[in-house]
Scaffold this active site. Structure first.
Site, PDB file in Angstrom:
ATOM      1  N   GLY A  12       0.772  -1.276   0.028  1.00 50.58           N
ATOM      2  CA  GLY A  12      -0.007   0.025   0.094  1.00 50.58           C
ATOM      3  C   GLY A  12       1.087   1.235  -0.023  1.00 50.58           C
ATOM      4  O   GLY A  12       0.467   2.203   0.741  1.00 50.58           O
ATOM      5  N   ARG A  15       0.204   5.773  -1.934  1.00 50.45           N
ATOM      6  CA  ARG A  15      -0.542   6.923  -1.182  1.00 50.45           C
ATOM      7  C   ARG A  15      -0.609   7.044   0.180  1.00 50.45           C
ATOM      8  O   ARG A  15      -0.163   6.129   0.810  1.00 50.45           O
ATOM      9  CB  ARG A  15      -1.950   7.328  -1.734  1.00 50.45           C
ATOM     10  N   ASP A  62      -2.544  -7.531  -4.754  1.00 42.58           N
ATOM     11  CA  ASP A  62      -3.645  -7.445  -3.502  1.00 42.58           C
ATOM     12  C   ASP A  62      -3.150  -8.172  -2.465  1.00 42.58           C
ATOM     13  O   ASP A  62      -2.906  -9.509  -2.670  1.00 42.58           O
ATOM     14  CB  ASP A  62      -5.007  -7.885  -4.327  1.00 42.58           C
ATOM     15  N   VAL A  63      -2.884  -7.648  -1.153  1.00 40.29           N
ATOM     16  CA  VAL A  63      -2.303  -8.421   0.056  1.00 40.29           C
ATOM     17  C   VAL A  63      -3.219  -9.624   0.349  1.00 40.29           C
ATOM     18  O   VAL A  63      -2.831 -10.448   1.070  1.00 40.29           O
ATOM     19  CB  VAL A  63      -2.051  -7.373   0.964  1.00 40.29           C
ATOM     20  N   ASN A  89       1.373  -2.130   5.522  1.00 44.01           N
ATOM     21  CA  ASN A  89       0.795  -0.994   5.740  1.00 44.01           C
ATOM     22  C   ASN A  89      -0.687  -1.063   5.022  1.00 44.01           C
ATOM     23  O   ASN A  89      -1.498  -0.176   5.509  1.00 44.01           O
ATOM     24  CB  ASN A  89       1.596   0.172   5.066  1.00 44.01           C
ATOM     25  N   TYR A 154     -13.130  -3.181  10.999  1.00 40.84           N
ATOM     26  CA  TYR A 154     -11.999  -2.455  10.898  1.00 40.84           C
ATOM     27  C   TYR A 154     -11.129  -2.473  12.331  1.00 40.84           C
ATOM     28  O   TYR A 154     -10.158  -2.837  12.057  1.00 40.84           O
ATOM     29  CB  TYR A 154     -12.127  -0.825  10.490  1.00 40.84           C
ATOM     30  N   LYS A 158      -7.793  -4.467  13.082  1.00 45.95           N
ATOM     31  CA  LYS A 158      -6.348  -3.798  13.549  1.00 45.95           C
ATOM     32  C   LYS A 158      -6.180  -4.367  14.946  1.00 45.95           C
ATOM     33  O   LYS A 158      -4.726  -4.581  15.298  1.00 45.95           O
ATOM     34  CB  LYS A 158      -6.745  -2.365  13.457  1.00 45.95           C
TER      35      LYS A 158
END
Ligand code: NDP
Length: 246
Positions: A12, A15, A62-63, A89, A154, A158
């Site tokens: 990633g 940006r 694409d991870v 990231n 999310y 994380k």
């Protein structure tokens, strides 16, 4: 910090935070593969960071796709012969309150944010274990520690990264590999641009340092953990959040 001549991969890196990390590592002499789903963007960043002394390649990745992860690591091995640094990231959000959250929003976020970290780390650890040196830095979030309404998927992804980081740190400490996480707070990027102004104002009030973070605030923390000088730090979460969570 003595990073010159080392080799790494930033997922990633096209940006936002990932791009700033790639810039800072390249400036310090790290040869890199910058990988993201949008190949032209990866190639553009790579071209802008390449110098006669530092080789930077842009790759499509694409991870969450094991085959693509394997290909990118194979490419890096071929080009560099070693992998010293992996920065996990790449990450996305697909927000929604729990009652309305579609299964697809759950699965996609877990696949990219958490499974992606597993797939890339599993590849990197093979090289790092063989060479008995490595630095893995995983980008988690303050949402893993405080929760955030609308981000059940999310924040779970994380928080999963934190457990993963500590376990892999224990598994490979004897091979001189450190595994740490950086937990950004509210950082000004495309990911946070989309939030309504009133939410941003509310969030700013929660930050003792009184400002949102910049991508460079995060990138500098990552560069430190990627350096040989951080060799006695492992299984740690470094919070970069202006004091929002302490
Ligand atoms: P951006 O959306 O600005 O950038 C995300 C990067 O990840 C892009 O390069 C994107 O490129 C890439 N990416 C997305 N999905 C994939 C995928 N499946 N495989 C490979 N690359 C992918 O995000 P930020 O810079 O804001 O965030 C970077 C990291 O920091 C994320 O993990 C995020 O969760 C975390 N973070 C951000 C915070 C913030 O305030 N901004 C706060 C806390 C944590 P492409 O779309 O082409 O694949």
């Amino acid at each position: 910090m003595t990073l010159k001549g080392q080799c790494g991969i930033v997922t990633g890196g096209t940006r936002g935070i990932g791009k700033a990390i790639a810039q800072r590592l390249a400036q310090r002499g790290v040869n890199l593969v910058v990988a993201a789903r949008t190949l032209p963007a990866a190639q553009e960043v790579a071209a802008s960071l390449s110098t006669p002394d530092v080789r930077v390649f842009g790759m499509k990745l694409d991870v969450s796709n094991a085959g693509e992860v394997e290909q990118v690591f194979e490419f890096a091995r071929e080009k560099f012969g070693r992998i010293d640094i992996l920065v996990n990231n790449a990450g996305i959000t697909k927000d929604g309150l729990l009652m309305r959250m579609q299964e697809d929003a759950w699965d996609t976020v877990i696949d990219i944010n958490l499974k992606g970290v597993f797939l890339c780390s599993r590849e990197a650890i093979r090289d790092m274990a063989k060479q008995r040196y490595g630095r893995i830095i995983n980008i988690t979030s303050v949402a893993a520690f405080m929760g955030n309404p609308g981000q059940a998927n999310y924040s779970a992804s994380k928080a999963g990264i934190v457990g993963f980081t500590k376990t892999v740190a224990r598994e490979y400490a004897s091979r001189n590999i450190t595994v740490n996480a950086v937990a950004p707070g509210f950082i000004e990027t495309a990911m946070t641009d989309v939030l309504p102004q009133h939410i941003k104002e509310e969030m700013k009030k929660m930050i003792p340092l009184g400002r949102f973070g910049t991508v460079d605030d995060v990138a500098e923390a990552v560069v430190f953990l990627a350096s040989p000088e951080a060799g006695y730090i492992t299984g740690h979460v470094l919070h970069v959040n202006g004091g929002m969570y302490m």
